[in-house]
Design a protein around this motif. Structure first.
Motif, PDB file in Angstrom:
ATOM      1  N   LEU A 227       0.830  -1.202   0.000  1.00 48.68           N
ATOM      2  CA  LEU A 227       0.000   0.000   0.000  1.00 48.68           C
ATOM      3  C   LEU A 227       0.865   1.253   0.000  1.00 48.68           C
ATOM      4  O   LEU A 227       0.588   2.207  -0.742  1.00 48.68           O
ATOM      5  CB  LEU A 227      -0.931   0.012   1.213  1.00 48.68           C
ATOM      6  CG  LEU A 227      -1.788   1.292   1.320  1.00 48.68           C
ATOM      7  CD1 LEU A 227      -2.787   1.364   0.174  1.00 48.68           C
ATOM      8  CD2 LEU A 227      -2.500   1.366   2.657  1.00 48.68           C
ATOM      9  N   LEU A 228       1.910   1.290   0.819  1.00 47.37           N
ATOM     10  CA  LEU A 228       2.779   2.466   0.846  1.00 47.37           C
ATOM     11  C   LEU A 228       3.467   2.650  -0.503  1.00 47.37           C
ATOM     12  O   LEU A 228       3.649   3.785  -0.967  1.00 47.37           O
ATOM     13  CB  LEU A 228       3.805   2.342   1.971  1.00 47.37           C
ATOM     14  CG  LEU A 228       3.227   2.343   3.403  1.00 47.37           C
ATOM     15  CD1 LEU A 228       4.348   2.252   4.426  1.00 47.37           C
ATOM     16  CD2 LEU A 228       2.368   3.577   3.653  1.00 47.37           C
ATOM     17  N   ALA A 229       3.856   1.549  -1.149  1.00 47.49           N
ATOM     18  CA  ALA A 229       4.428   1.656  -2.495  1.00 47.49           C
ATOM     19  C   ALA A 229       3.402   2.230  -3.472  1.00 47.49           C
ATOM     20  O   ALA A 229       3.750   3.043  -4.343  1.00 47.49           O
ATOM     21  CB  ALA A 229       4.913   0.290  -2.971  1.00 47.49           C
ATOM     22  N   ALA A 230       2.141   1.817  -3.337  1.00 41.84           N
ATOM     23  CA  ALA A 230       1.084   2.357  -4.194  1.00 41.84           C
ATOM     24  C   ALA A 230       0.910   3.854  -3.973  1.00 41.84           C
ATOM     25  O   ALA A 230       0.647   4.616  -4.917  1.00 41.84           O
ATOM     26  CB  ALA A 230      -0.228   1.630  -3.931  1.00 41.84           C
ATOM     27  N   LEU A 231       1.075   4.317  -2.735  1.00 40.32           N
ATOM     28  CA  LEU A 231       0.960   5.747  -2.441  1.00 40.32           C
ATOM     29  C   LEU A 231       2.150   6.531  -3.002  1.00 40.32           C
ATOM     30  O   LEU A 231       2.002   7.683  -3.417  1.00 40.32           O
ATOM     31  CB  LEU A 231       0.827   5.968  -0.937  1.00 40.32           C
ATOM     32  CG  LEU A 231      -0.469   5.456  -0.303  1.00 40.32           C
ATOM     33  CD1 LEU A 231      -0.464   5.700   1.204  1.00 40.32           C
ATOM     34  CD2 LEU A 231      -1.693   6.105  -0.947  1.00 40.32           C
ATOM     35  N   VAL A 232       3.343   5.915  -2.994  1.00 39.10           N
ATOM     36  CA  VAL A 232       4.499   6.558  -3.640  1.00 39.10           C
ATOM     37  C   VAL A 232       4.223   6.730  -5.131  1.00 39.10           C
ATOM     38  O   VAL A 232       4.455   7.806  -5.702  1.00 39.10           O
ATOM     39  CB  VAL A 232       5.781   5.734  -3.429  1.00 39.10           C
ATOM     40  CG1 VAL A 232       6.938   6.334  -4.227  1.00 39.10           C
ATOM     41  CG2 VAL A 232       6.159   5.675  -1.952  1.00 39.10           C
ATOM     42  N   LEU A 233       3.716   5.686  -5.778  1.00 42.73           N
ATOM     43  CA  LEU A 233       3.391   5.761  -7.194  1.00 42.73           C
ATOM     44  C   LEU A 233       2.301   6.797  -7.451  1.00 42.73           C
ATOM     45  O   LEU A 233       2.350   7.530  -8.450  1.00 42.73           O
ATOM     46  CB  LEU A 233       2.937   4.388  -7.694  1.00 42.73           C
ATOM     47  CG  LEU A 233       4.027   3.306  -7.753  1.00 42.73           C
ATOM     48  CD1 LEU A 233       3.389   1.933  -7.918  1.00 42.73           C
ATOM     49  CD2 LEU A 233       4.996   3.585  -8.882  1.00 42.73           C
ATOM     50  N   LEU A 234       1.330   6.880  -6.547  1.00 45.56           N
ATOM     51  CA  LEU A 234       0.267   7.865  -6.690  1.00 45.56           C
ATOM     52  C   LEU A 234       0.821   9.283  -6.563  1.00 45.56           C
ATOM     53  O   LEU A 234       0.419  10.191  -7.306  1.00 45.56           O
ATOM     54  CB  LEU A 234      -0.812   7.617  -5.636  1.00 45.56           C
ATOM     55  CG  LEU A 234      -2.042   8.528  -5.688  1.00 45.56           C
ATOM     56  CD1 LEU A 234      -2.765   8.388  -7.024  1.00 45.56           C
ATOM     57  CD2 LEU A 234      -2.985   8.216  -4.532  1.00 45.56           C
ATOM     58  N   ALA A 235       1.753   9.493  -5.629  1.00 48.89           N
ATOM     59  CA  ALA A 235       2.384  10.812  -5.482  1.00 48.89           C
ATOM     60  C   ALA A 235       3.127  11.194  -6.759  1.00 48.89           C
ATOM     61  O   ALA A 235       3.070  12.352  -7.206  1.00 48.89           O
ATOM     62  CB  ALA A 235       3.335  10.810  -4.290  1.00 48.89           C
ATOM     63  N   TYR A 236       3.816  10.229  -7.354  1.00 50.71           N
ATOM     64  CA  TYR A 236       4.527  10.480  -8.612  1.00 50.71           C
ATOM     65  C   TYR A 236       3.545  10.872  -9.713  1.00 50.71           C
ATOM     66  O   TYR A 236       3.801  11.798 -10.504  1.00 50.71           O
ATOM     67  CB  TYR A 236       5.320   9.227  -8.995  1.00 50.71           C
ATOM     68  CG  TYR A 236       6.108   9.328 -10.276  1.00 50.71           C
ATOM     69  CD1 TYR A 236       6.802  10.484 -10.603  1.00 50.71           C
ATOM     70  CD2 TYR A 236       6.177   8.241 -11.144  1.00 50.71           C
ATOM     71  CE1 TYR A 236       7.543  10.557 -11.780  1.00 50.71           C
ATOM     72  CE2 TYR A 236       6.921   8.306 -12.309  1.00 50.71           C
ATOM     73  CZ  TYR A 236       7.598   9.468 -12.628  1.00 50.71           C
ATOM     74  OH  TYR A 236       8.330   9.535 -13.783  1.00 50.71           O
ATOM     75  N   LEU A 237       2.393  10.197  -9.768  1.00 54.21           N
ATOM     76  CA  LEU A 237       1.373  10.542 -10.757  1.00 54.21           C
ATOM     77  C   LEU A 237       0.838  11.948 -10.512  1.00 54.21           C
ATOM     78  O   LEU A 237       0.671  12.733 -11.461  1.00 54.21           O
ATOM     79  CB  LEU A 237       0.239   9.519 -10.711  1.00 54.21           C
ATOM     80  CG  LEU A 237      -1.000   9.843 -11.563  1.00 54.21           C
ATOM     81  CD1 LEU A 237      -0.629  10.022 -13.031  1.00 54.21           C
ATOM     82  CD2 LEU A 237      -2.054   8.747 -11.407  1.00 54.21           C
ATOM     83  N   VAL A 238       0.548  12.293  -9.259  1.00 55.11           N
ATOM     84  CA  VAL A 238       0.030  13.630  -8.964  1.00 55.11           C
ATOM     85  C   VAL A 238       1.054  14.698  -9.340  1.00 55.11           C
ATOM     86  O   VAL A 238       0.709  15.755  -9.883  1.00 55.11           O
ATOM     87  CB  VAL A 238      -0.380  13.746  -7.484  1.00 55.11           C
ATOM     88  CG1 VAL A 238      -0.781  15.173  -7.143  1.00 55.11           C
ATOM     89  CG2 VAL A 238      -1.543  12.802  -7.181  1.00 55.11           C
ATOM     90  N   HIS A 239       2.338  14.447  -9.073  1.00 53.04           N
ATOM     91  CA  HIS A 239       3.381  15.384  -9.508  1.00 53.04           C
ATOM     92  C   HIS A 239       3.322  15.591 -11.020  1.00 53.04           C
ATOM     93  O   HIS A 239       3.444  16.718 -11.514  1.00 53.04           O
ATOM     94  CB  HIS A 239       4.760  14.861  -9.124  1.00 53.04           C
ATOM     95  CG  HIS A 239       5.056  14.958  -7.669  1.00 53.04           C
ATOM     96  ND1 HIS A 239       6.131  14.311  -7.084  1.00 53.04           N
ATOM     97  CD2 HIS A 239       4.435  15.626  -6.663  1.00 53.04           C
ATOM     98  CE1 HIS A 239       6.151  14.581  -5.794  1.00 53.04           C
ATOM     99  NE2 HIS A 239       5.134  15.363  -5.520  1.00 53.04           N
ATOM    100  N   THR A 240       3.160  14.499 -11.755  1.00 55.63           N
ATOM    101  CA  THR A 240       3.096  14.592 -13.213  1.00 55.63           C
ATOM    102  C   THR A 240       1.859  15.360 -13.653  1.00 55.63           C
ATOM    103  O   THR A 240       1.918  16.186 -14.578  1.00 55.63           O
ATOM    104  CB  THR A 240       3.092  13.184 -13.838  1.00 55.63           C
ATOM    105  OG1 THR A 240       4.263  12.479 -13.403  1.00 55.63           O
ATOM    106  CG2 THR A 240       3.084  13.253 -15.348  1.00 55.63           C
TER     107      THR A 240
END
Length: 456
Positions: free
Chosen positions: A379-392
Motif C-alpha cells: 500500500l505504501l508503495a502504491a501511495l508513492v506511485l500515486l504521489a509520482y502521478l500527482v506530480h506529473t
C-alpha cells in the motif's frame, strides 16, 4: 486506424490541486477500518491516508513531524492547509491503520486523475498516429530483506539455505516519443495470491492487470510495449483478444522457430531492408531497418503470426551503436518501419523515466517506510506511485508549478525548497505556496505581500 476522441461538451472541470486532494479524501475515506466498533477513532481513515500520502508527495520523511511541531506553535499546519488533514496520526498509528488496506483500494484516485487528464485534453499529444496510446509494462522490486517479511512477500532460497524476502510490482505507464513525462497507471503487485501455493510472477501480474484495467484503457486505442518476457503467444493472444495491439522486444534465444524462418528468408534475400543515413557529430551513422511479415511466434500449426522488424545503427568507424529486434501485431511496410521502431523504443522510458526516477530522484521507492504483516508494504508503495502521478498531473496542468520546476531543474530540488519553506511557514493553500515561491524567485517580494499567502 481511428480512435475515439472527447468532444468539447464532454470536458470536465479543470483539474486543480484542491480538487485532487478532495478526491484523495473520498478514496481514503472508503479504506477498510481494522478497528473494532467502539474503539478510539480519534484519527479517521481519510486523515491517515492523507498523512501518509503527504509524506510521499512532499518527498520528505520528516514532513509530518515538522507539521506536528507547527501545530504546537501555531495551532495550524501545512498538513491541514495543503492536504486537509484535521488530526495528524503518529507514524505507528499510520502503519497500524493502513496495514489491513489492500493497494487496490487506491484505484479510484487513479481513475479520477486519468479521466481528468483525458477529458481535459492533456493527453492528446501522447496519442501516436496509427498506434494510439503506447502503454509500456515492466516489473520492478521495491523491497528486499533477509529478515523482515510478511505473507505477501516473494521468497528466494539461496544455495546456503538463507532466504531473501522481497516485494515486486508491475508499473504500467503511458509513454510517447519526444515526451519527457510518462503517465503512471495503476500498479499490479507481484505477490502471493489467495489460495495459491506457487510464487507469483511478472507475466501473471500483467495478465491480472489486463483483465482488471483493460476495459478502462483499451477502448481509447492501446499498443502495449514490453521486453521479451511478454513476447510469447499466451500473452500476445490475450492482448489481441482484449482488443489491443502490441510491439514487444523479440530475442533469438527465446524464439528459435521464428529465427529459423528468418534464416531461411535471409538465404533467399526475402527480408526487406530500408537504409537511413544521418549525421552524429563528426561521424555518419547508418540505420538499417529490416522486416518480415507473417512470422510464426512459436512452433506448431496454431502459432500466432506476427510481423518482425529490427534496427541496427552502425557508425562510419564500424562501431555498433544500437541493435534491437521487435515483434508486432501492427501491419508493417517500408513506409511504416521507422515509426514502428520509434514507438517500440519508447519501452526504455519505463525503466529510465519511471522506475529509475522512483528509486533515485527523491521518491525513495525502495526505502522501507513500514512493512507490516498484511498489505502495508504494498500500500505504501502504491501511495508513492500515486504521489509520482500527482506530480506529473500538476506539472501538466499548473503553469506555476511548471515554471518553478524549470527554474529549479528537477522535482527533487524543487521539493527540497518546498520542504524548507513549509517547515517554518504555514501557507493558506498549494496555490499560495507556489505564488510565494515565484515572487521570491523574482526578488520583488515585500513584507506586506507575504501576508497574502502565509497564515498568521
Amino acid at each position: 486506424m481511428s480512435y475515439p476522441t472527447v468532444t468539447a461538451a464532454a470536458l470536465t472541470a479543470p483539474l486543480t490541486f484542491a480538487g485532487i486532494v478532495e478526491q484523495l479524501r473520498d478514496t481514503f475515506r472508503a479504506f477498510p477500518d481494522c478497528r473494532k466498533p467502539g474503539n478510539n477513532t480519534r484519527y479517521t481513515l481519510e486523515d491517515t491516508g492523507l498523512s501518509a500520502f503527504s509524506v510521499f508527495f512532499m518527498q520528505c520523511a520528516s514532513f509530518l513531524e515538522y507539521q506536528r511541531r507547527m501545530v504546537e506553535n501555531q495551532e495550524r499546519s501545512n498538513a491541514q492547509t495543503l492536504f486537509g488533514v484535521h488530526a495528524i496520526p503518529c507514524d505507528n498509528q499510520i502503519r497500524h491503520l493502513l496495514d489491513s488496506v489492500p493497494p487496490s483500494a487506491v484505484a479510484p484516485a487513479y481513475r479520477y486523475l486519468f479521466n481528468g487528464l483525458q477529458q481535459n485534453g492533456y493527453l492528446d499529444k501522447w496519442r501516436v498516429h496509427d498506434y494510439g496510446y503506447l502503454l509500456a509494462l515492466d516489473g520492478t522490486q521495491h523491497f528486499s530483506s533477509s529478515h523482515i517479511h510478511c505473507e505477501q512477500c516473494l521468497t528466494k532460497t539461496h544455495h546456503n539455505g538463507t532466504v531473501t524476502y522481497s516485494h515486486q510490482v508491475l508499473t504500467p505507464i503511458l509513454t510517447a516519443p519526444d515526451k519527457p513525462q510518462v503517465i503512471p497507471l495503476p500498479p499490479e503487485f507481484i505477490s502471493r495470491q489467495d489460495g495459491q501455493t506457487k510464487q507469483d510472477c511478472e507475466i501473471n501480474a500483467a495478465k491480472r492487470w489486463l483483465a482488471q484495467w483493460g476495459a478502462d484503457y483499451i477502448p481509447l486505442g492501446i499498443t502495449f510495449l514490453g521486453d521479451d518476457l511478454y513476447c510469447h503467444q499466451p500473452f500476445c493472444q490475450a492482448v489481441l483478444d482484449a482488443g489491443a495491439q502490441f510491439i514487444f522486444n523479440c530475442k533469438p534465444t527465446s524464439h528459435t522457430t521464428l529465427y529459423e524462418e528468418l534464416e531461411g528468408l535471409e538465404k533467399i534475400g526475402a527480408i526487406r531492408t530500408h537504409l537511413v543515413q544521418r549525421r552524429m557529430g563528426k561521424h555518419s551513422v547508418t540505420d538499417t531497418y529490416r522486416f518480415a511479415t507473417q512470422m510464426p511466434l512459436r512452433d506448431g500449426d496454431d502459432a500466432l503470426r506476427v510481423n518482425w522488424f529490427s534496427l541496427t545503427s552502425v557508425r562510419d568507424d564500424g562501431k555498433c551503436l544500437y541493435h534491437k529486434d521487435f515483434a508486432t501485431s501492427h501491419p508493417i511496410t517500408t513506409g511504416k518501419v521507422v515509426d514502428l521502431v520509434k514507438a517500440g523504443r519508447c519501452r526504455w522510458k519505463i525503466e529510465n523515466e519511471n522506475n529509475n526516477t522512483l528509486k533515485t530522484k527523491g521518491y525513495h521507492f525502495e526505502h522501507n517506510f513500514g512493512h507490516g504483516q498484511q498489505h502495508l508494504a504494498n500500500l505504501l508503495a502504491a501511495l508513492v506511485l500515486l504521489a509520482y502521478l500527482v506530480h506529473t498531473v500538476i506539472d501538466l496542468m499548473d503553469e506555476r508549478f511548471r515554471t518553478l520546476l524549470q527554474k529549479m531543474g528537477s522535482r527533487e530540488r524543487l521539493f527540497d525548497d518546498i520542504n524548507t519553506l513549509t517547515t517554518f511557514l504555514c501557507f493558506k493553500s498549494w496555490t499560495a505556496l507556489l505564488d510565494f515561491m515565484l515572487v521570491g524567485l523574482e526578488r520583488r517580494h515585500q513584507a506586506d505581500e507575504i501576508e497574502q499567502w502565509v497564515v498568521k
